[in-house]
Every structure is written in C-alpha cells, then in structure tokens.
Write a protein that holds these residues in place. Structure first.
Motif, PDB file in Angstrom:
ATOM      1  N   TYR A  29       1.054  -0.788   0.053  1.00 53.57           N
ATOM      2  CA  TYR A  29      -0.097  -0.292   0.000  1.00 53.57           C
ATOM      3  C   TYR A  29       0.929   1.315   0.117  1.00 53.57           C
ATOM      4  O   TYR A  29       0.742   2.358  -1.114  1.00 53.57           O
ATOM      5  CB  TYR A  29      -0.678  -0.193   0.757  1.00 53.57           C
ATOM      6  CG  TYR A  29      -1.834   1.064   1.273  1.00 53.57           C
ATOM      7  CD1 TYR A  29      -3.059   1.650   0.590  1.00 53.57           C
ATOM      8  CD2 TYR A  29      -1.093   2.094   2.276  1.00 53.57           C
ATOM      9  CE1 TYR A  29      -3.878   2.253   0.620  1.00 53.57           C
ATOM     10  CE2 TYR A  29      -2.158   3.118   2.068  1.00 53.57           C
ATOM     11  CZ  TYR A  29      -3.393   3.445   1.473  1.00 53.57           C
ATOM     12  OH  TYR A  29      -3.780   4.693   1.500  1.00 53.57           O
ATOM     13  N   PHE A  30       2.003   1.652   0.819  1.00 49.54           N
ATOM     14  CA  PHE A  30       2.483   2.362   1.182  1.00 49.54           C
ATOM     15  C   PHE A  30       4.017   2.691  -0.206  1.00 49.54           C
ATOM     16  O   PHE A  30       4.085   3.317  -0.152  1.00 49.54           O
ATOM     17  CB  PHE A  30       3.233   2.610   2.525  1.00 49.54           C
ATOM     18  CG  PHE A  30       2.344   2.911   3.610  1.00 49.54           C
ATOM     19  CD1 PHE A  30       2.669   4.232   4.257  1.00 49.54           C
ATOM     20  CD2 PHE A  30       1.836   2.458   4.298  1.00 49.54           C
ATOM     21  CE1 PHE A  30       1.466   4.478   5.320  1.00 49.54           C
ATOM     22  CE2 PHE A  30       0.851   2.769   5.453  1.00 49.54           C
ATOM     23  CZ  PHE A  30       0.918   3.747   5.077  1.00 49.54           C
ATOM     24  N   CYS A  34      -1.585   6.272  -3.333  1.00 46.14           N
ATOM     25  CA  CYS A  34      -2.301   6.778  -2.314  1.00 46.14           C
ATOM     26  C   CYS A  34      -1.067   7.254  -0.649  1.00 46.14           C
ATOM     27  O   CYS A  34      -1.992   8.305   0.134  1.00 46.14           O
ATOM     28  CB  CYS A  34      -2.473   5.925  -1.678  1.00 46.14           C
ATOM     29  SG  CYS A  34      -3.729   5.343  -2.339  1.00 46.14           S
ATOM     30  N   ALA A  35      -0.495   6.712  -1.425  1.00 46.93           N
ATOM     31  CA  ALA A  35       0.810   6.854   0.335  1.00 46.93           C
ATOM     32  C   ALA A  35       2.022   7.303  -0.240  1.00 46.93           C
ATOM     33  O   ALA A  35       2.978   6.974  -0.037  1.00 46.93           O
ATOM     34  CB  ALA A  35       0.780   6.185   1.297  1.00 46.93           C
ATOM     35  N   ILE A 120      -2.508   9.484   6.803  1.00 43.80           N
ATOM     36  CA  ILE A 120      -2.895   8.010   7.135  1.00 43.80           C
ATOM     37  C   ILE A 120      -3.316   7.687   8.472  1.00 43.80           C
ATOM     38  O   ILE A 120      -2.331   7.929   9.058  1.00 43.80           O
ATOM     39  CB  ILE A 120      -2.261   7.337   6.206  1.00 43.80           C
ATOM     40  CG1 ILE A 120      -1.923   7.837   5.409  1.00 43.80           C
ATOM     41  CG2 ILE A 120      -2.217   5.845   6.333  1.00 43.80           C
ATOM     42  CD1 ILE A 120      -0.184   8.150   4.325  1.00 43.80           C
ATOM     43  N   VAL A 121      -4.182   7.041   8.513  1.00 35.56           N
ATOM     44  CA  VAL A 121      -4.047   5.955   9.835  1.00 35.56           C
ATOM     45  C   VAL A 121      -3.647   4.531   9.168  1.00 35.56           C
ATOM     46  O   VAL A 121      -4.587   4.207   8.261  1.00 35.56           O
ATOM     47  CB  VAL A 121      -5.332   6.399  11.012  1.00 35.56           C
ATOM     48  CG1 VAL A 121      -5.391   5.490  11.647  1.00 35.56           C
ATOM     49  CG2 VAL A 121      -5.804   7.824  11.170  1.00 35.56           C
ATOM     50  N   GLN A 147     -11.162   9.021   3.821  1.00 37.46           N
ATOM     51  CA  GLN A 147     -10.833   9.544   2.279  1.00 37.46           C
ATOM     52  C   GLN A 147     -10.251   7.835   1.813  1.00 37.46           C
ATOM     53  O   GLN A 147      -9.533   7.426   1.536  1.00 37.46           O
ATOM     54  CB  GLN A 147      -9.864  10.213   2.125  1.00 37.46           C
ATOM     55  CG  GLN A 147      -9.374  10.553   0.642  1.00 37.46           C
ATOM     56  CD  GLN A 147      -8.849  11.887   0.949  1.00 37.46           C
ATOM     57  OE1 GLN A 147      -8.197  12.587   1.571  1.00 37.46           O
ATOM     58  NE2 GLN A 147      -8.611  12.202  -0.340  1.00 37.46           N
ATOM     59  N   LYS A 148     -11.469   7.529   0.909  1.00 39.14           N
ATOM     60  CA  LYS A 148     -10.805   6.660  -0.400  1.00 39.14           C
ATOM     61  C   LYS A 148      -9.897   7.090  -1.374  1.00 39.14           C
ATOM     62  O   LYS A 148     -10.319   7.984  -2.194  1.00 39.14           O
ATOM     63  CB  LYS A 148     -12.312   5.952  -0.712  1.00 39.14           C
ATOM     64  CG  LYS A 148     -11.751   4.584  -1.143  1.00 39.14           C
ATOM     65  CD  LYS A 148     -13.329   3.431  -2.166  1.00 39.14           C
ATOM     66  CE  LYS A 148     -12.580   1.867  -2.575  1.00 39.14           C
ATOM     67  NZ  LYS A 148     -14.163   2.008  -2.679  1.00 39.14           N
ATOM     68  N   CYS A 149      -8.695   5.833  -1.470  1.00 38.16           N
ATOM     69  CA  CYS A 149      -8.001   6.468  -2.407  1.00 38.16           C
ATOM     70  C   CYS A 149      -7.996   5.431  -3.804  1.00 38.16           C
ATOM     71  O   CYS A 149      -8.458   4.216  -3.260  1.00 38.16           O
ATOM     72  CB  CYS A 149      -6.433   6.209  -1.814  1.00 38.16           C
ATOM     73  SG  CYS A 149      -5.075   6.046  -3.065  1.00 38.16           S
TER      74      CYS A 149
END
Length: 149
Positions: A29-30, A34-35, A120-121, A147-149
């Motif tokens: 993900y990261f 999105c991150a 980000i959480v 917030q959806k990425c």
C-alpha cells in the motif's frame, strides 16, 4: 480496554502478536500512489512494530500511541534513536526523535491538539485488541475523516 492485561503482556514479554517483519500488505500500500513519501502516518497501539522501522526508512513521519512505556523504550532502542522525553500537562509522556513521536497513553486520552494533523491512519491489529465497543468508538470519532484512495 483492560490496560493491566496489556501492560502485563509487555512486562512478561508475551508479545506473540509482535511480527518479525513489516507487513507485506502495508509495504504494498505504502509503495503505491495513495501514500506519498513524507506523509504523516498515525499508528494506534503501535507497540514496537517493525512497520514503524519500514515507514521511517521509507521517509514517512510517524505518530504513534502505545499504552506500554516498556514497548516504546524498546522501539526507540531498536531504532537506535535516543528520544527526547517530555510529559504533557495531561500526564501523557511523549517520546520524540527524527520523524517520530510516540505517546505513552491510553489511545482514548489523546486529543486532536495532541495528535495534530495526520495524513494516513495505519492499523495492523489495534482494533482487534480493543473490546468491540471501544473499537466502534474509535472509528466513529468526530476527529477522524476517511478518504478512499
């Protein structure tokens, strides 16, 4: 949340929940759009997660909260960071180093002013460690927007 249960787990080194590597799904993900690097990541009930090591090595800023001071001391030792340690007027202890700030506290004692802005959480397993009513309270917090990425 039964604080004494978790504090005893750390004291007895009964931390089978502590993974030996960064979580592959987090890394994936990261590594995506999105991150972005440099983002501020909040890690609730962070322990001494190796996910934090990965985030810092990949140029993320980390804010965490952990009930066990022992876990936070071990985290900073394993990161080889000599933290600045302070105590807020509320009694919450804060460990800080380059790009990392960890609150030693019950997560529900944090305020938005203490936490500041986060991008980000990241929760690997914090919600499952809480009684369902506490987990619902955390997700329904008026301080959290999704917030959806």
């Amino acid at each position: 949340m039964d604080a004494q249960f978790w504090l005893a787990k750390w004291k007895r080194n009964e931390i089978g929940f502590h993974a030996l590597h960064a979580h592959p799904a987090m890394v994936a993900y990261f590594s995506g759009p999105c991150a972005p690097q440099g983002a501020c990541v909040f890690v609730p009930l962070c322990g001494k997660s190796l996910d934090i090591h990965w985030l810092l090595k990949n140029n993320y800023r980390v804010i965490g909260v952990e009930l066990s001071r022992l876990a936070v001391e071990q985290l900073f030792a394993e990161l080889d960071i000599h933290p600045a340690i302070s105590c807020l007027p509320s009694g919450v202890v804060v460990f800080e180093g380059p790009n990392i700030r960890i609150f030693v506290a019950d997560i529900f004692s944090l305020t938005p002013d203490m936490l500041g802005l986060v991008d980000i959480v990241y929760d690997r397993a914090a919600l499952v460690a809480l009684p369902s009513s506490d987990g619902c309270a955390l997700c329904a917090s008026p301080y959290v927007s999704y917030q959806k990425c």
